[in-house]
Design an enzyme around this catalytic site. Structure first.
Site, mmCIF file in Angstrom:
data_model
loop_
_atom_site.group_PDB
_atom_site.id
_atom_site.type_symbol
_atom_site.label_atom_id
_atom_site.label_comp_id
_atom_site.label_asym_id
_atom_site.label_seq_id
_atom_site.Cartn_x
_atom_site.Cartn_y
_atom_site.Cartn_z
ATOM 1 N N ARG B 63 -1.871 7.173 -5.339
ATOM 2 C CA ARG B 63 -1.070 7.976 -6.292
ATOM 3 C C ARG B 63 -0.771 9.407 -5.838
ATOM 4 O O ARG B 63 0.037 10.079 -6.474
ATOM 5 C CB ARG B 63 -1.744 8.034 -7.666
ATOM 6 C CG ARG B 63 -1.997 6.676 -8.301
ATOM 7 C CD ARG B 63 -0.713 5.951 -8.618
ATOM 8 N NE ARG B 63 -0.951 4.751 -9.407
ATOM 9 C CZ ARG B 63 -0.226 3.643 -9.303
ATOM 10 N NH1 ARG B 63 0.767 3.575 -8.419
ATOM 11 N NH2 ARG B 63 -0.479 2.603 -10.058
ATOM 12 N N ASN B 93 4.569 4.285 -2.624
ATOM 13 C CA ASN B 93 5.334 4.614 -3.848
ATOM 14 C C ASN B 93 4.747 5.817 -4.579
ATOM 15 O O ASN B 93 4.383 5.750 -5.742
ATOM 16 C CB ASN B 93 5.440 3.400 -4.773
ATOM 17 C CG ASN B 93 4.098 2.903 -5.268
ATOM 18 O OD1 ASN B 93 3.069 3.183 -4.655
ATOM 19 N ND2 ASN B 93 4.094 2.189 -6.377
ATOM 20 N N HIS B 180 6.984 -6.894 -0.914
ATOM 21 C CA HIS B 180 6.692 -7.147 -2.329
ATOM 22 C C HIS B 180 7.767 -8.134 -2.778
ATOM 23 O O HIS B 180 8.921 -7.751 -3.001
ATOM 24 C CB HIS B 180 6.759 -5.826 -3.100
ATOM 25 C CG HIS B 180 6.715 -5.952 -4.596
ATOM 26 N ND1 HIS B 180 5.674 -5.476 -5.347
ATOM 27 C CD2 HIS B 180 7.592 -6.491 -5.474
ATOM 28 C CE1 HIS B 180 5.911 -5.712 -6.633
ATOM 29 N NE2 HIS B 180 7.078 -6.329 -6.741
ATOM 30 N N ASP B 306 -4.596 -4.235 -4.316
ATOM 31 C CA ASP B 306 -3.489 -3.716 -5.138
ATOM 32 C C ASP B 306 -4.055 -2.796 -6.235
ATOM 33 O O ASP B 306 -3.566 -2.776 -7.370
ATOM 34 C CB ASP B 306 -2.643 -4.832 -5.747
ATOM 35 C CG ASP B 306 -1.278 -4.326 -6.231
ATOM 36 O OD1 ASP B 306 -0.980 -3.124 -6.040
ATOM 37 O OD2 ASP B 306 -0.526 -5.122 -6.806
HETATM 38 ZN ZN LIG Z 1 3.534 -4.875 -5.113
#
Ligand SMILES: [Zn+2]
Lengths: 321, 448
Positions: B63, B93, B180, B306
């Site tokens: 994060r 991300n 993904h 994940d």
């Molecule tokens: Zn993913």
């Protein structure tokens, strides 16, 4: 019964009791003085995260006729629309001492969260959650059907009865309809046989596991002489998402028209036509059918108040009897 | 430097042995009782404990930068150490997205400064994860972070031409694209596995075919251009079959599964508790069975967490408003024991393979995922296989409280983690981070 979250949770006995009490409530509404003292001093909060004037007014009227204090939070122009969370809103209501929270929310399961997270100690009534359930709508639909199919249109004549052996066709956008889900559960619990009719695109995956039959052909379903036909609202936006090619094609295949009503009443003269409203006249139902002699659409609104009075009464004062 | 003698541990569940960790490496290995502790060495009595190479996670959301309210590199790597990990791959991300050499180096340096484990940044495949133009993959590969894994995780690289180019381009530096797999149109607004249950609950479905169609396309593409492909969080029985078929055809594809997809099913969604909301969604019992068998027969190469921490307010709400994701670093090993080891799908060597050695190989992480042999880097985790514990998210090191295993009793506990010979976890509790190697200190201060 602590909450009314889902029609699927209701037993036959609970459902019949709700309908019986609703008939008693409806009888009081024919008097000159409609207000009952049953919930005096109790607070009912209407929490409408999603706009629905008719359901909100129906609950408000029901609570007021029972002498409850009514507070209404509507999405528009309140903190709710400014991103305040369900949790904070609920905690605020709790601080105000809500005895019952009537919640309408676009998110399936929101009333369940509210009831289970302890954000409110009051009774939670689901007034429609996402594409999940709308239990009081199913109660008012079954109320209407029982009154006419079993009670001969007389209040009280069907007391204690269910809908065993009656056949109901529900046509429309089942996929996105909380009304369809609640009705399938409740009609099944009350012993009725339900046939869902829709184009395959508007039926959810796994619908064959539901306690009902499924058909893609409205005329064939009506040819089996059901006792009632319920049309569901179809939103025009669905057309853009390729659920069906055009409004015209939808009405041709699945619309409730005067011709279809004539074919139905030729087989079952007592057939009842229901629609939960608001109607898209010309799409899922024609004006002729909606305003025709078999239509109970206007009466459904009246019955909605009685059913919601019964639900509030049984949740808030039920045990005190 | 730290020197530690581990006595009586069972490497990969085999015969009890002593291991001497010195100067960041495994200096000596001998039968139990054969080694004596050098002057000043720490002695860790490990009889009854299993020793594995430090775990390597190929799929972690730390994060930072951008969502430090959800997790930071510091808190996430503390959680990693407690979970037995000595390396994690930080997904791209973030905000800003890790799509430039600058961002991946920042994350890498934060990992170095934290000192709890290796932090290997994953680079975005496309600029801003937008799926339109390739990010500077070479610059990220050549940066101090030495990126080898590229992923738009959270989003699918949907454009077939763009994916083909990425698959080809990363060959120049031995990189891999981690996909993904989610057909975006079939999953618009999707809330849970599409099944009879989603129909009943009135939640929009995320059909298995949306994952399988992308995996099928991608393995064909990877085969066509002769590239490596890694498939993130495989969640359906059909995906397992497609990967199995691709491997049989000789496609260079690897696949991962998360701990939660190995243990939990979509039945948990019934109560609308968003702690069970995750992407890809929890699937059916048949899928869980196929995923376990896939790991057992090697179709699925690795377990990756994940790990996706979220602040409380993003989960303490109605289902559709809630964020998708679950924490996983501190429960992964125990869940693997419950889902794969106890039912007999894997032995301890298998756990080392799917949680350490193969993920290190896919990520090209040098020095990690080695054998417990003399000369290897001293990344070692000690596990009490007999322990059972009840998951309490409030007691975790991650900032995320969104563990779907809360309240569950799970087998096995991480007792100690050695990261380059330095104990980051001792007696099941956080110890101290490894000091920054002197050679890197200058670079670290320069970065400020
Ligand atoms: Zn993913």
């Amino acid at each position: 019964m602590k909450h009314l979250l889902s029609a699927a949770d209701l037993t036959r006995e609970q459902a019949v009791r709700l309908l019986d009490v609703a008939e008693q409530m409806a009888a009081t509404q024919q008097r000159e003085i409609k207000k009952l003292p049953a919930l005096r001093g109790r607070t009912v909060v209407n929490l409408f995260f999603e706009d629905s004037t008719r359901t909100r007014l129906s609950f408000e009227t029901a609570a007021k006729r029972l002498s409850a204090d009514v507070i209404t939070f509507s999405a528009k122009g309140s903190s709710v629309s400014k991103g305040e969370s369900l949790k904070d809103t609920a905690l605020t209501l709790q601080a105000m001492g809500a005895d019952a929270v009537v919640i309408r929310h676009a998110s399936s399961g929101a009333p369940h969260r509210l009831a289970e997270k302890g954000w409110t100690s009051g009774a939670v009534l689901n007034a429609g959650d996402g594409t999940h359930e709308h239990p009081t709508q199913a109660l008012l639909d079954t109320f209407t059907l029982r009154k006419h199919l079993v009670g001969g249109g007389q209040l009280g004549a069907a007391a204690g009865a269910d809908l065993a052996g009656r056949r109901v066709v529900v046509v429309g956008d089942v996929l996105h309809s909380r009304v369809a889900r609640s009705n399938v559960h409740l009609l099944h619990t009350l012993g009725a046989r339900v046939t869902l009719v829709a184009p395959p695109t508007l039926l959810p995956l796994g619908v064959e596991t539901w306690p009902c039959e499924v058909s893609y052909d409205l005329d064939a379903a009506l040819g089996e002489a059901p006792d009632a036909l319920m049309a569901l609202r179809v939103q025009l936006e669905r057309m853009n998402a390729a659920y069906f090619p055009s409004a015209r094609e939808y009405s041709r295949r699945y619309g409730v028209t005067a011709e279809r009503m004539a074919a139905l009443t030729a087989l079952t003269p007592h057939a009842q036509l229901l629609h939960p409203g608001p109607m898209n006249r010309g799409l899922e139902i024609t004006a002729e059918a909606a305003d025709g002699p078999r239509s109970r659409v206007v009466e459904q609104v009246t019955n909605g108040v009685a059913v919601r009075m019964a639900a509030l009464y049984l949740l808030l004062a039920g045990e005190e009897e | 430097m730290d020197t530690t003698l581990i006595t009586g541990a069972r490497p990969l569940g085999g015969e009890a042995a002593d291991l001497l960790l010195r100067d960041g490496a495994i200096a000596e290995v001998g039968p139990a009782g054969s080694l004596s502790a050098p002057e000043g060495a720490r002695v860790v009595r490990a009889s009854g404990l299993i020793a594995l190479p430090g775990l390597v996670d190929l799929h972690t959301h730390l994060r930072e930068p951008g969502r430090e309210d959800a997790e930071t590199v510091e808190t996430g790597t503390r959680a990693a150490a407690l979970g037995g990990f000595t390396a994690v791959h930080a997904m791209a991300n973030t905000a800003p997205v890790a799509d430039t050499a600058g961002v991946v180096e920042q994350v890498w340096r934060l990992g170095q400064q934290a000192g709890w484990c290796d932090v290997r940044p994953v680079g975005a495949v496309t600029i801003g994860l937008a799926g339109e133009r390739l990010a500077e993959l070479g610059a990220m590969a050549d940066s101090a972070a030495g990126v080898r894994v590229f992923s738009d995780d959270g989003k699918c690289v949907f454009d077939a031409v763009l994916l083909r180019r990425a698959l080809e381009y990363v060959k120049a530096f031995d990189g891999v694209v981690a996909q993904h797999a989610q057909e975006p149109r079939l999953t618009e607004g999707a809330q849970m596995n599409e099944s009879a249950l989603s129909g009943v609950l009135g939640l929009r479905g995320w059909p298995a075919v949306a994952e399988e169609a992308i995996i099928a396309r991608d393995v064909l593409l990877a085969g066509h251009v002769g590239s490596r492909l890694h498939v993130c969080h495989v969640s359906t029985a059909g995906s397992v079959e497609i990967v199995r078929w691709a491997k049989a055809r000789g496609v260079d594809v690897t696949a991962e599964v998360t701990p939660h997809h190995l243990l939990l099913t979509d039945e948990l969604v019934r109560g609308y508790d968003p702690v069970y909301k995750v992407n890809p969604p929890l699937r059916s019992n048949d899928d869980v069975r196929a995923l376990r068998e896939g790991v057992a027969d090697g179709t699925i190469d690795i377990v990756a967490t994940d790990h996706a921490p979220h602040p409380v307010e993003d989960k303490d709400c109605e289902w559709s408003a809630a964020a998708m994701g679950m924490t996983g670093l501190e429960t992964a090993l125990s869940v693997v024991l419950a889902a794969l080891v106890e039912p007999g799908h894997l032995d301890w060597a298998g756990v080392a393979r799917v949680m350490s050695q193969t993920p290190a190989r896919i990520g090209r992480v040098t020095g990690q995922g080695g054998a417990l042999a003399v000369g290897e880097a001293a990344h070692v985790v000690l596990i009490d296989p007999a322990a059972r514990w009840t998951v309490d998210p409030a007691a975790m090191a991650t900032k995320g409280r969104n563990s779907p295993f809360a309240g569950r009793e799970l087998p096995g506990r991480v007792v100690a983690t050695f990261y380059g010979g330095h104990p980051t976890v001792l007696d099941g509790a956080l110890a101290t981070p490894r000091a920054l190697p002197a050679s890197d200190r200058e670079g670290a201060s320069w970065s400020k």
